[in-house]
Design a protein around this motif. Structure first.
Motif, short mmCIF file in Angstrom:
data_model
loop_
_atom_site.label_atom_id
_atom_site.label_comp_id
_atom_site.label_asym_id
_atom_site.label_seq_id
_atom_site.Cartn_x
_atom_site.Cartn_y
_atom_site.Cartn_z
N LEU A 119 0.07 -1.52 0.37
CA LEU A 119 -0.08 -0.20 0.97
C LEU A 119 1.20 0.63 0.86
CD1 LEU A 119 -1.95 -1.32 4.21
CD2 LEU A 119 -2.95 -0.24 2.17
N TYR A 120 2.31 -0.03 0.52
CA TYR A 120 3.61 0.64 0.48
C TYR A 120 4.28 0.56 -0.89
CZ TYR A 120 2.92 -0.31 5.47
OH TYR A 120 2.39 -0.42 6.73
N HIS A 135 0.40 -6.44 3.71
CA HIS A 135 0.26 -4.99 3.59
C HIS A 135 1.16 -4.39 2.51
CE1 HIS A 135 -1.12 -4.99 8.05
NE2 HIS A 135 -2.13 -5.21 7.23
N HIS A 165 1.28 1.75 8.21
CA HIS A 165 0.41 2.63 7.42
C HIS A 165 -0.56 3.40 8.30
CE1 HIS A 165 -3.04 -0.16 7.77
NE2 HIS A 165 -2.09 -1.07 7.85
#
Length: 109
Positions: free
Chosen positions: A105-106, A102, A43
């Motif tokens: 974030l995706y 994470h 990211h």
């Protein structure tokens, strides 16, 4: 036959998709960002290089090939990646299990 490598954008990206931000031996995946259909190692690379905000993959799209193994260069669907227990199903290389923190974030969900 010559293997065609999928390009990965980012900052200081090596041949195994490690970048300036994540460089351990297990940081060998790249994620295709839905917003630009481009692979980035992380990211932070997208934030530094792209000129737009990211768009998250919805659960309905999780059968899309959007994860690239930096070791064998095979693409995985998002679901394959989420269910692989941090091991490439093609070459058995270890992925960083910390990447799971994470996902938000995706991926939506």
């Amino acid at each position: 036959m010559t293997e065609k490598l999928i390009p990965v954008s980012g900052v200081e990206v090596d041949s195994k998709t490690k970048c300036k931000h994540y460089r351990t031996s297990k940081d060998i995946i790249a994620i295709k960002f839905k917003c630009c259909n481009t692979y980035y190692p992380c990211h932070s690379c997208h934030e530094e290089v792209a000129d737009h905000d990211p768009i998250l993959w919805s659960p309905e799209e999780w059968n899309t090939k959007a994860i690239l193994c930096g070791e064998c260069h095979n693409e995985l669907t998002i679901l394959q990646y989420m269910n692989c227990q941090s091991v490439c199903p093609h070459c058995q290389s270890a992925f960083n299990p910390g990447c799971q923190t994470h996902y938000h974030l995706y991926f939506e969900g």
